[in-house]
Design an enzyme around this catalytic site. Structure first.
Site, mmCIF file in Angstrom:
data_model
loop_
_atom_site.group_PDB
_atom_site.id
_atom_site.type_symbol
_atom_site.label_atom_id
_atom_site.label_comp_id
_atom_site.label_asym_id
_atom_site.label_seq_id
_atom_site.Cartn_x
_atom_site.Cartn_y
_atom_site.Cartn_z
ATOM 1 N NE ARG A 114 59.326 -22.794 23.236
ATOM 2 C CZ ARG A 114 59.634 -24.043 22.906
ATOM 3 N NH1 ARG A 114 58.712 -24.852 22.426
ATOM 4 N NH2 ARG A 114 60.862 -24.486 23.013
ATOM 5 C CG ASN A 156 60.036 -20.754 20.260
ATOM 6 O OD1 ASN A 156 59.709 -19.966 21.136
ATOM 7 N ND2 ASN A 156 60.992 -21.638 20.436
#
Length: 89
Positions: A18, A36
């Site tokens: 990320r 996520n």
């Protein structure tokens, strides 16, 4: 301006996916977020010019050094959400 949602699967958790996606998106001038999902995938929503989205998609297939990407699914978003910056949720 275009927008897309990407679902990235494989070894994409616990490998700075990320944060690395955020860095790449900001380099490309994109706005959006990466987070996520409970099923182990990472969802990326980004908006900007089509060329930058295509470059991000290409990068998502590799990801950061420790990632092992299995698949990247892309869908266009007809009505892009209003976004500023790029966050990791």
């Amino acid at each position: 301006m275009s927008a897309a949602r990407f679902l990235v699967s494989g070894k994409v958790k616990g490998v700075w996916f990320r944060a690395s996606t955020r860095e790449q998106a900001l380099r490309l001038g994109l706005q959006g977020f990466a987070h996520n999902l409970a099923d182990g995938r990472v969802e990326v929503v980004a908006q900007g010019d089509e060329r930058s989205l295509a470059l991000l998609e290409s990068w998502l297939w590799q990801g950061p050094k420790l990632a092992k990407v299995g698949d990247v699914q892309r869908e266009a978003l007809a009505t892009p959400p209003a976004m500023e910056g790029f966050s990791t949720l």
